[in-house]
Design an enzyme around this catalytic site. Structure first.
Site, mmCIF file in Angstrom:
data_model
loop_
_atom_site.group_PDB
_atom_site.id
_atom_site.type_symbol
_atom_site.label_atom_id
_atom_site.label_comp_id
_atom_site.label_asym_id
_atom_site.label_seq_id
_atom_site.Cartn_x
_atom_site.Cartn_y
_atom_site.Cartn_z
ATOM 1 N N HIS A 103 0.833 -1.199 0.000
ATOM 2 C CA HIS A 103 0.000 0.000 0.000
ATOM 3 C C HIS A 103 0.868 1.249 0.000
ATOM 4 O O HIS A 103 2.040 1.210 0.352
ATOM 5 C CB HIS A 103 -0.954 0.013 1.196
ATOM 6 C CG HIS A 103 -0.276 0.061 2.531
ATOM 7 N ND1 HIS A 103 0.331 -1.040 3.096
ATOM 8 C CD2 HIS A 103 -0.121 1.070 3.423
ATOM 9 C CE1 HIS A 103 0.834 -0.711 4.289
ATOM 10 N NE2 HIS A 103 0.578 0.568 4.487
ATOM 11 N N HIS A 140 0.869 5.501 1.143
ATOM 12 C CA HIS A 140 0.277 6.541 1.979
ATOM 13 C C HIS A 140 0.239 7.841 1.192
ATOM 14 O O HIS A 140 1.228 8.217 0.559
ATOM 15 C CB HIS A 140 1.125 6.777 3.243
ATOM 16 C CG HIS A 140 1.136 5.638 4.182
ATOM 17 N ND1 HIS A 140 0.347 5.591 5.293
ATOM 18 C CD2 HIS A 140 1.856 4.483 4.174
ATOM 19 C CE1 HIS A 140 0.578 4.462 5.944
ATOM 20 N NE2 HIS A 140 1.498 3.772 5.284
#
Length: 101
Positions: free
Chosen positions: A93, A95
């Site tokens: 992932h 940010h």
């Protein structure tokens, strides 16, 4: 992976075929969002070019939402890869962290 939080059906803000975006439950700043690859793999270095393109498409769309809602002065886009780099959830992932002057 049933024990991975990012593999569960989380409330999504944006989504495409290969990734989704949501607000971070422990935001560093107002509007902090995550862009998560749907296929379970540990770090963004294991992502395919198509997955990275899908993630960056959502990062741009998420940035537009955060800009409209919160008006930050800048952004950090980061990916923590591995525990030594601060990665807590071992699912790839990014940010999107809004920054305020």
């Amino acid at each position: 992976m049933t024990d991975c939080v990012f593999c569960k059906n989380l409330p999504k803000v944006l989504e495409n075929d290969l990734a989704y975006a949501l607000y971070d439950i422990k935001p560093i700043t107002r509007g902090h969002m995550l862009v998560v690859l749907k296929r379970h793999h540990a770090t963004v270095f294991e992502s395919t070019p198509a997955e990275l393109n899908a993630a960056f498409d959502l990062l741009a769309k998420a940035k537009a939402i955060v800009q409209k809602e919160h008006g930050p002065d800048g952004y950090n886009v980061t990916a923590n890869c591995g525990p030594a780099a601060g990665q807590v959830v071992m699912h790839a992932h990014f940010h999107l962290i809004p920054r305020y002057a």
